[in-house]
Design an enzyme around this catalytic site. Sequence first.
Site, short mmCIF file in Angstrom:
data_model
loop_
_atom_site.label_atom_id
_atom_site.label_comp_id
_atom_site.label_asym_id
_atom_site.label_seq_id
_atom_site.Cartn_x
_atom_site.Cartn_y
_atom_site.Cartn_z
N ASP A 274 27.68 9.26 -25.48
CA ASP A 274 28.50 9.07 -26.67
C ASP A 274 29.00 7.62 -26.75
O ASP A 274 29.75 7.17 -25.88
CB ASP A 274 29.68 10.04 -26.60
N GLY A 275 28.56 6.92 -27.80
CA GLY A 275 28.98 5.54 -27.97
C GLY A 275 30.48 5.39 -28.16
O GLY A 275 31.07 4.37 -27.79
N GLN B 299 20.65 16.77 -34.60
CA GLN B 299 20.02 16.51 -35.89
C GLN B 299 18.57 17.01 -35.89
O GLN B 299 17.99 17.31 -34.86
CB GLN B 299 20.05 15.01 -36.21
N ASP C 174 15.20 4.32 -31.16
CA ASP C 174 13.78 3.99 -31.17
C ASP C 174 13.44 2.81 -30.28
O ASP C 174 12.27 2.57 -29.98
CB ASP C 174 13.30 3.72 -32.60
N ASP D 76 23.53 0.43 -34.60
CA ASP D 76 22.39 0.88 -35.40
C ASP D 76 22.48 2.39 -35.49
O ASP D 76 21.93 3.11 -34.69
CB ASP D 76 21.08 0.45 -34.75
N SER D 77 23.20 2.86 -36.49
CA SER D 77 23.48 4.29 -36.60
C SER D 77 22.94 4.84 -37.90
O SER D 77 22.50 4.10 -38.78
CB SER D 77 25.00 4.52 -36.57
N THR D 78 23.00 6.15 -38.01
CA THR D 78 22.74 6.78 -39.30
C THR D 78 23.92 6.48 -40.22
O THR D 78 24.91 5.86 -39.82
CB THR D 78 22.60 8.30 -39.13
N ASP D 79 23.83 6.91 -41.46
CA ASP D 79 24.94 6.70 -42.40
C ASP D 79 26.18 7.47 -41.93
O ASP D 79 26.09 8.36 -41.10
CB ASP D 79 24.51 7.14 -43.80
#
Length: 291
Positions: free
Chosen positions: A140-141, A33, A88, A159-162
Amino acid sequence: MATDSWVNETLYNAWGQRFRVVRELARVQSDFQDIMVFESETHGRVMLLDGVVQITEADEFVYQEMLTHVPLLAHGAAKRVLIIGAGDGGVLRRVLQHRTVERAVMVEIDGEVIRLAKEHLPGIAGAAWDDARAEVIVGDGIDYVRQAPAGSFDVVIVDSTDPIGVGEVLFTDEFYANCARLLTGRGLVVNQCGVPFMQAEELHETSLRRAKAFADVYAYVAAVPTYVGGFMTLGWAAKDAGLRAAAVGEIRERAQAAGILGQTRYWTPEIHCGAFNLPPYIAEHLPGASG
């Protein structure tokens, strides 16, 4: 000194927010990304992934506290916590604030997010990276939950992106089935489900998927200023429906035992219990949600 440089968030095609940039701190195209970190005039330092605000120093406490303290204190005896994403380090820090937690495993797919957060947003995670109870994996989760032993965790925090791009695979039937398998008998998983005023389909679709693997599927809300559009929903999937029924007094006692009480800026026992009282415009997107 402020400049006339602005950053426009690109989450929605026809509506958004913008920040005046004091200075750009980093701009990296990782394997996954586009990552940008900048100093804003109003919100401290800000991290964007693919043009979408992930975190600001000014209001990160709202999201991190609600994503972490609600599931851990609803469970009441969580010792082993799995965090997916959250590069983060803010969720890791909040998990480790619970003195009752013995082990926290964090799996973040993009090592560049961790590196840039450590360099430019060190206050978000604080000393969490060096806590002996923490295991931080760049990986990789999806693979991690596939391989994790049954019953090996009490709580999973996603806690991921959309559910687009790199985050999409974290919202599949297989992922939630694996979460259910790796969780203990009273285990639960929470994840961000977007702002339902603008992203109702996200809440609806992921709730249906979670309902295939968990007995109790619901959502709770948090008001995060930079996640614009009203309440953000946090998806809730638990094996035991009693977990979200814990009374304020019980939650307060658990928070006291965990060392959390009085240490928060958004979460309180009252906010915890109230967050499950959903406005009808949100509740209508949950499967069979009549209260």
